[in-house]
Every structure is written in C-alpha cells, then in structure tokens.
Motif scaffolding. Structure first.
Motif, PDB file in Angstrom:
ATOM      1  N   PRO A  84       1.445   0.402   0.821  1.00 37.86           N
ATOM      2  CA  PRO A  84       2.844   0.221   1.125  1.00 37.86           C
ATOM      3  C   PRO A  84       3.420  -1.026   0.492  1.00 37.86           C
ATOM      4  O   PRO A  84       2.727  -1.951   0.098  1.00 37.86           O
ATOM      5  CB  PRO A  84       2.862   0.130   2.651  1.00 37.86           C
ATOM      6  CG  PRO A  84       1.564   0.714   3.070  1.00 37.86           C
ATOM      7  CD  PRO A  84       0.608   0.405   1.979  1.00 37.86           C
ATOM      8  N   GLN A 267       8.679   5.518   3.715  1.00 33.91           N
ATOM      9  CA  GLN A 267       9.526   4.596   2.965  1.00 33.91           C
ATOM     10  C   GLN A 267      10.998   4.780   3.328  1.00 33.91           C
ATOM     11  O   GLN A 267      11.748   3.812   3.479  1.00 33.91           O
ATOM     12  CB  GLN A 267       9.329   4.813   1.461  1.00 33.91           C
ATOM     13  CG  GLN A 267      10.093   3.829   0.592  1.00 33.91           C
ATOM     14  CD  GLN A 267       9.581   2.405   0.729  1.00 33.91           C
ATOM     15  OE1 GLN A 267       8.421   2.131   0.419  1.00 33.91           O
ATOM     16  NE2 GLN A 267      10.437   1.495   1.197  1.00 33.91           N
ATOM     17  N   LEU A 327       6.079  -2.872   5.530  1.00 38.83           N
ATOM     18  CA  LEU A 327       5.907  -1.423   5.557  1.00 38.83           C
ATOM     19  C   LEU A 327       4.530  -1.024   6.044  1.00 38.83           C
ATOM     20  O   LEU A 327       4.380  -0.123   6.863  1.00 38.83           O
ATOM     21  CB  LEU A 327       6.174  -0.846   4.168  1.00 38.83           C
ATOM     22  CG  LEU A 327       6.036   0.667   4.013  1.00 38.83           C
ATOM     23  CD1 LEU A 327       7.084   1.381   4.838  1.00 38.83           C
ATOM     24  CD2 LEU A 327       6.156   1.075   2.559  1.00 38.83           C
TER      25      LEU A 327
END
Length: 923
Positions: A84, A267, A327
């Motif tokens: 991520p 995302q 993330l």
C-alpha cells in the motif's frame, strides 16, 4: 505467461537510491552504488489478465540489504500481495508492455521500468521526506514508548517494522479472502453496467450527469451522502474538481468501483477519507468517515459517538502517536478484524458431517423421493390431517343425510335439487356455527393442551382452525341463501296453483306467496340480517382491513384497524340470536324436536359464555400495581407490574390486558417477558394500532419526563404511581412456545417485537442454570435440563430496539459461562458485512468489543450482525452440531419468514437424522 494463473500478479522491486546523488546510469542495475546513507524506493506493479503492466506506486521502503550486482525480483503467482501507499504515494499512468514467454525476460523489463520510475521520483521522495521531518518536528516531544529515545526517526522505524510484519502476515494468510470485502456495489439488482447506463440517459441533462444524481444512477439512493463522497474521491483521483460527468467518465468511475481487486477498492476507500491527498489520514478525517458510514446505515447513536470511536481507531493503528495512519494500516485492520470478532461467533461447522447427513439422497429414484416426501408430510401433519378429515367427513355426512331426507318431501317436486342443496348446506352451517366457538375458548384450550389430548390435537393451530371453519361458513351461506333466493323462491311463485295446492299448501298456507312475502317473513328477515352482519364481520376481519393495509379518508378510516375488527366480531352475538330464531321458524319443518339448530349450539354457547364470565371475574381478582413504566425507541411501551399471588404461568405464555382509561371493553393479548421465577410481571407493547397508540398517550400524560442519563423516555416513581392508569389482566393463556422444555435444542427466532415470548424463555433457562450451579455447590440432588442448547436470533430494523431487552441480553451473556445460550442480534438497516458502507462500522465494532467488551450497535455484550441471517446456513450448522437431536424451532413475527423457516424444517428433516419441529405464535 507460462506458469501463471488468471489472478492478478504482483511483484515488488526494491531499488537503492543513494542520498544526495543519482546512482543510476543507463543499463546499470539498481543498488550498485549503495552506501551507508541510502534511501530505498519500493516500486509496486500489477500484471493484469490482458498482459498489461500497471505501475501502482513508487514509494520509500524500509532498508533491506541487497547484494551488489544482483537484481532482486520477488514474484508471487496467483496470490495478491499488496504494497500500500505510504507517506508520499504517487500515481502514474498505465504503462503497457507485452509480456514474454519467459519469466526472466519479463523480470528484466520489469526491472527497467522500476529503474525508470525510481529515477523520476527519487528527488521528489527526498524532498517529501525532508518536508515531513520539518513539519512533524514537534511530534518528538509527545512521542512515548518506542519514540521517546530516538524521536521521530525511532517512531518511523517502529512503524516500518510493523508494516513489514503486516505484509508478511497477509502473504501467509492468503489475501484472496479480502476479495469478499469492501465492495461498493453489493446489491445484485444494481450491478449491471447496462442498468447504470440506462439510468444515465434518464438522469443526464445535455449529455452530462450531475453530481447530485450520481447516487441514484449507480443504485445508492439510500446512501446519497456516501455516494457523493465516492464521486468526489474518484474525481480527485483524476485531479479534477467537477460537478458533472459524461457517459465515458461514468463508465470509468463504474469500472473503478466494481474492480475485482481488493487493493483497488481499498485505495478508493482510502481516498474518500484522505481528502487533502497527502497519503495520510488524521483523526478528524476518521471521524468524518465514521459519521458518513453511520448516516448511510441509519445509526444515529454512532454518529453522536464518532469522536470517541475515531480516537479508538487512532489508538489502535497509531501506537507511535505520529498523528496519522496510512493505507497499509487501514488494510491491516480490515483484514484482521475477524481476530477481534471472537464473541458470538457462528457455530462450528463441518462440511464432512453435513455431507454424511445428506448421504444417500442423491441417487434415489423419483418414486422413492416422492414416497419419502409423503411419509414426512404425514409425520409432520398427521394431527391436522385427521382433524380436518374428520371435520370434512362429518359435514359430508350431514349434507348427504339432509339431501336424501328432503328428497322424500313434496317440496322437492316443486323446488328440485336447489332445495336439497340449500338444506344440506344449512345442516353444515349449524355444525360450523357451533364449532367456530370452540377454538376461541382459550381457557379450555390452555387446560387441554397440558393434558394427554395435546398429543393428538393440534392446539397450536386453534386460530387457523377458527379461520378454516369461517371459510366453511362462507361456503355454506352462499349455497344455502343463494339457492333459496335465486332458485327456490322463484320456483314457488311461478308454480301453477294446482301444483302449489298439491305439494306446498301445508308448508306455505292456502295463499301462494309472492317474492316479497317470502322475504318479509320471519325466516326471510332473520336470514337476510344474518347475511348482512356476517358480511360486515368477515370483511373487517380480513388481513387488509384488520392490519389497515387499505387506506380510507376520514372518517371512513375507522373501518380499518384492530378496533374495527374487534367490535365487528361482537356482532356475532346478534347473529346467534337471529340464528336460533331462524331455526325455530322454518317453512318445511313443523315439529319442535326436528328443529335441531338449538341442539347444535347449546353446549358451545354455554362454554363460550362461561369463558367470558370467568374472564370478567378473574380480571377483577388479579389486581396489579404498576412498578415501572418506560417508553423506548421504536415506540415500545414497557409495563412492569406486581404479580398476583395466585398467578401461575409458563415462559412463552401470554396475557390479555385491558386499560379502562382507553376502552372498557377491549382486551388485547401480549406475551409475558418476565420469567416464572421473577417476582413481577412485565410486558412490552409496540405501538402498531389505534388502541396501543392511545395507551401510550395515556401513560405519557401520567408519567414524569425523562431524566438525563436514564434509558427510556418515561418513568414511574413513588410520586407518579398513584396517578397511573388502572390495568386489568386476564390469563395466562397457552402458546406454542410454552412447550420449549420438551426439546433437546431450541432455535428461537424473533422479528422486532416478536422477540418478546423468547425473552421470557431465555430468562427461565438462565434461572435454571443458576439453580443447577447452586445445587452443584451445595452438593444437593442435581437436576438436569433436557434442553442442552438454545440459539436466539433477533432480527430488527432499528438500532434503538436493542434497548428493549438490553439488561436481559447482558445478564445472559455474563452468567451463562457454559455457553448453553447463544445469542445473535441482526440489524437489517446496516449494509451486509463486506459492503464498503459498513466496513468502518465493522472495524470499530471489533475494536471496541476487544477493548471494552461492548458491542457499539446494541450496547450489549452480544455481537450485532448486519443485514439478514442466512437461514439455510443457520439450519445447516445447528443440524450438523446436534445430530440426532430433536430441535424446536419457535418463531414470532411476520408470516413471510414463517414460510421460509417451515420449508427449511421440512427440507432438513428429509435430509438428515436431526428433527426440526416448527412452531409459530398465533394470537
């Protein structure tokens, strides 16, 4: 490419970037000039099914020793291994390459792409890191734990190590499980681009879809605010700030939100929260997305506590106290939430055991399968079958007897078979007008159901039998009155005088009557009045009128509702009086002992009158004193009252309640929610009709307003008890749930207020468990319960409903340490687990229960599941866990689910050794 499946493939290449100078040269390998002060760049790429290479991100990575001159490319085929975005995630356009047939050639191309991207962003990353250090310099003063000694660098190092472990854990656990989660479009009815495209053309103006119509276009009309944030996030990803999109833009948006890749959906979700696009989420942004999710799922209380839960997420995901999360941390929480949800888990399930239960069913012949179905049908319904068959045979016998009896009379020569049909139907009407009173003699049925007759008669179906007899009466009235009015009377008045004098003069007199003479007679008047009164009562008793499904303007709206049903049903007092008169004045029968109507009706009427008399005097003896009054969310009135000394009841039974301040005549049934061992009686009444609405109003006026911090909206104390309305109770009366103790295992299913009879059962089971434990401690003679396990499923639409029985649920969860009772709450207003709109709620739910032991939705220790239960799985798991057991399935709620549960009992009884017996509450 050889050896690779059709799943998304991902490789990450870690390349060294020397600080302060460029170490890359054309054709050189990354990392050849590594020094002591090195920064590493991690490049993440996807190889799609169409052999397209997508550069996902280029970001700083943790320090990894790379042997000089060796190129490292790690590949995972068939497993999605995400990397991520971190502090400065940069997106890049898609770079397309044709993959070679050999992994080595592809690796070289991949490495070249990584080098090019690393060169492009190296300077940007170094600048970003320097900016980060300056902007967060103040954090070194507040960092505790691992960050105290080394400041911001130590905190970053600690977080980098956690990130490495998270990536490794995801690789080991298999990230394909994540594909089921974080779906933006989970409604199967709105998952087709064709449907979305059609919506676009309906909503578009001048070829553009406005932002305000985006939710309706993609099927998120019930969560418009969430859809608008999704629209803004997708726009930011394209570096645009727009209020309308074209059809091609919509298609691109649709591809992104329906992407099968979990990382792509993650995302997007991250971007929804990260509005300033800095690659980080702070506490305020977490709070905003919690409030947005709570609004989409109609969880008003969660909105009020959003700040508290945002702090909880930051505490869990940001132990270094950097003030933000990234993330990969959000991903970790999403993928590991199940480790927190270890309370109220689903039953253990063994597919092998289930397959053993189903063994032998697949290869049966059609004749054998039909034989099995027939045998099961007879086993389940033999009580109903023999009662209905006996009833039909008796009616057929009476009809045939009267048919042939009147065929011998002179009147048959004039009126023919119309007369025979009318008189045969009349005899069945006498029987049915007598029988219809028996199923509503509730005291008698309550007493008989505990006797041996309970093994042979289906007392649980008393109301259904009452309705079935009513249908028989309707048919009888049509045949009897219809034949007389349409056939018999016209034949009499049109018959010739000689024939009339020969066959009918003894029955109708010397003067041949006309049609009005026949209608004006006592027989005609009483018959017509009965038909009119029955028509009114039957019509207002239908579901459409009784449940106010038909809407009339005022003042005709009074024709619908329970009150109209209740009062119109008492017209049958007049009907029975008219019926007796009608049976005395007959045209064709003259001897009193052959007028048999009174013979049919005497015993049932006396029994019914005795029942009503008993109710009148008993309600006066059962004086109750109100102890507690409260109104909870969902318009539920709770009444807790003193228990009369002689009042004995079983869990699952119900009482009739009358409030003279509302109506001196109406009695309404309500399940008892207290247990037999309690020193009080309690009932829960939901406002559904005119009587319950007026009852709530009466108590609202008599009670004090709520006090801050107290549950419920009203309370009764010493100062208000004297002014509270008077209540009368009558009962208890038998119900299917009272026989719960006869079963090895219980499956209790309540919809909304339908949970009331099962709350009493749960409390009774809990009291029995406590008694057994006390006996074990005192070494007294132990008593064993036949019921070894109980599974309680409560399905409701409103979050506030859980307040109704919060104390009981917590008490059961605390005391039942042996796990006899398993409870499941389901809230249908929340989107199912896996939907992006409920993802954050699920995470907060898991964290809060792990830390505080309380479910954030129900406020109890019982986990709240989202959407509706998968009943097929519930039956499969219970049937597998309790093989060869006798399981009582008790249901109280809407008829729609009753059909599904009954069918599942039928299906699983045919498939295995476990026997499910279905019971539905009827009032």
């Amino acid at each position: 490419m050889e050896g690779f499946g059709k799943h998304e493939r991902r490789w990450s290449s870690s390349d060294a970037v020397a600080a302060g100078k460029s170490v890359y040269s054309e054709g050189s390998s990354p990392g050849t000039d590594s020094g002591p002060a090195e920064e590493f760049v991690e490049v993440t790429l996807d190889l799609q099914d169409d052999d397209t290479i997508i550069v996902r991100s280029v970001e700083p990575a943790t320090i990894i020793n790379i042997d000089s001159g060796n190129d490292v490319v790690s590949g995972f085929a068939g497993i999605e291994t995400p990397t991520p975005a971190s502090t400065s995630t940069s997106r890049s356009p898609t770079i397309r390459r044709s993959s070679s047939s050999r992994l080595r050639q592809f690796s070289q191309e991949l490495k070249a792409e990584a080098v090019a991207k690393a060169k492009q962003f190296s300077q940007e990353l170094k600048a970003e890191l320097r900016r980060f250090s300056w902007s967060h310099g103040h954090a070194t003063r507040v960092i505790s734990g691992g960050a105290e000694g080394g400041g911001i660098e130590s905190a970053l190092a600690a977080r980098a190590m956690r990130r490495q472990r998270a990536q490794l854990d995801r690789t080991r656990s298999g990230a394909h499980k994540a594909l089921k989660g974080l779906k933006f479009i989970s409604n199967s009815k709105t998952n087709s681009w064709n449907e979305v495209e059609n919506n676009f053309y309906k909503l578009a103006k001048d070829g553009f879809l406005h932002r305000s119509d985006f939710a309706k276009c993609i099927g998120m009309i019930d969560s418009k605010e969430f859809a608008l944030e999704l629209f803004d996030a997708l726009s930011r990803r394209r570096r645009l700030k727009i209020d309308k999109i074209s059809r091609d833009d919509l298609y691109e948006f649709w591809l992104q939100i329906t992407d099968q890749s979990f990382d792509s959906r993650l995302q997007i979700f991250f971007d929804m929260v990260d509005k300033n696009e800095d690659g980080r989420i702070n506490e305020e942004e977490v709070k905003e997305i919690i409030m947005l999710s709570a609004s989409a799922n109609k969880l008003s209380r969660l909105q009020e506590q959003a700040e508290e839960y945002a702090a909880l997420i930051m505490e869990e995901l940001d132990p270094e106290r950097l003030g933000y999360i990234e993330l990969w941390q959000l991903e970790t929480l999403l993928l590991q939430k199940d480790t927190y949800l270890n309370y109220s888990q689903a039953l253990s399930y063994t597919s092998q055991a289930l397959s053993q239960n189903l063994h032998g069913l697949r290869n049966r012949s059609p004749i054998r399968r039909m034989g099995t179905k027939l045998l099961y049908f007879l086993q389940e319904n033999w009580r109903r079958i023999w009662v209905l068959l006996l009833w039909i045979l008796i009616m057929a016998g009476l009809f045939t007897w009267k048919f042939y009896q009147y065929k011998q009379k002179n009147a048959f020569k004039v009126m023919g078979y119309c007369l025979l049909t009318a008189k045969g139907a009349a005899e069945t009407l006498k029987l049915n007008m007598a029988l219809i009173l028996l199923p509503v003699c509730r005291n008698t049925i309550t007493w008989l159901r505990s006797s041996k007759l309970g093994h042979f008669l289906p007392f649980d179906d008393n109301i259904n039998f009452h309705k079935t007899i009513a249908a028989g009466i309707v048919i009888g009235v049509i045949l009897h009155a219809g034949n007389h009015l349409v056939c018999d009377f016209p034949r009499i008045i049109h018959e010739s005088d000689p024939t009339y004098k020969r066959f009918l003069i003894d029955d109708f007199g010397n003067h041949k009557p006309n049609y009005m003479d026949l209608l004006r007679g006592i027989e005609g008047v009483t018959g017509i009045l009965m038909v009119i009164l029955m028509l009114v009562a039957f019509t207002l008793a239908t579901r459409w009128f009784r449940r106010s499904l038909i809407k009339f303007p005022k003042p005709f709206d009074r024709l619908t509702g329970y009150n109209a049903f209740w009062y119109s049903h008492h017209l049958f007092v007049l009907v029975y009086i008219l019926l007796i008169i009608h049976g005395v004045f007959l045209y064709l029968v003259h001897k009193w002992y052959k007028k048999t109507t009174w013979m049919y009706l005497t015993v049932p009427i006396l029994l019914y009158v005795g029942e009503r008399t008993l109710r009148f005097f008993r309600s006066g003896l059962y004086t109750v004193r109100l102890l507690k009054v409260a109104i909870y969310p969902g318009n539920v009135l709770t009444l807790q009252m003193s228990k009369p000394p002689q009042f004995r009841y079983k869990s699952g039974q119900y009482v009739f309640v009358q409030c003279p301040a509302v109506s001196k005549f109406e009695w309404h049934p309500f399940s008892i929610t207290s247990a037999p061992g309690d020193d009080y009686l309690s009932i829960h009444i939901r406002q559904l009709g005119d009587w319950t609405q007026q009852l709530k109003k009466v108590f609202s006026e008599a009670c004090e307003p709520p006090v801050g911090g107290k549950s419920g909206l009203l309370r009764a104390d010493e100062t208000t008890k004297k002014s509270l309305p008077k209540l009368l109770i009558d009962g208890p009366y038998g119900a299917p749930a009272q026989d719960y103790s006869k079963y090895d295992v219980l499956l209790l299913v309540g919809l909304g207020i339908g949970a009331t009879p099962f709350i009493s059962i749960l409390k009774d089971l809990l009291n029995n468990i406590v008694k057994m434990e006390e006996q074990a401690v005192s070494s007294k003679q132990k008593t064993t319960l036949r019921t070894t396990n109980a599974y309680f499923y409560w399905v409701t639409r409103e979050q506030g409903s859980f307040d109704w029985f919060k104390g009981v649920l917590d008490e059961v969860a605390e005391i039942d340490q042996r796990g006899v009772i398993e409870m499941h709450n389901y809230l249908t207003s929340v989107y199912e687990e896996g939907d992006a709109r409920s993802a954050l709620i699920t995470m907060v739910q898991a964290l809060n229960h792990a830390k505080n032991g309380v479910d954030i939705v129900s406020g109890t220790r019982v986990r709240t599941h989202f959407a509706r239960p998968n009943w097929k799985k519930v039956f499969s798991k219970i049937g597998t866990k309790h093989a060869n057991a006798r399981i009582g399935v008790f249901y109280c709620g809407a008829p729609v689910l009753a059909k599904e549960l009954s069918q599942l009992c039928y299906d699983y009884n045919r498939k295995g050794s476990t026997k499910f017996e279905f019971h539905k509450e009827h009032f």
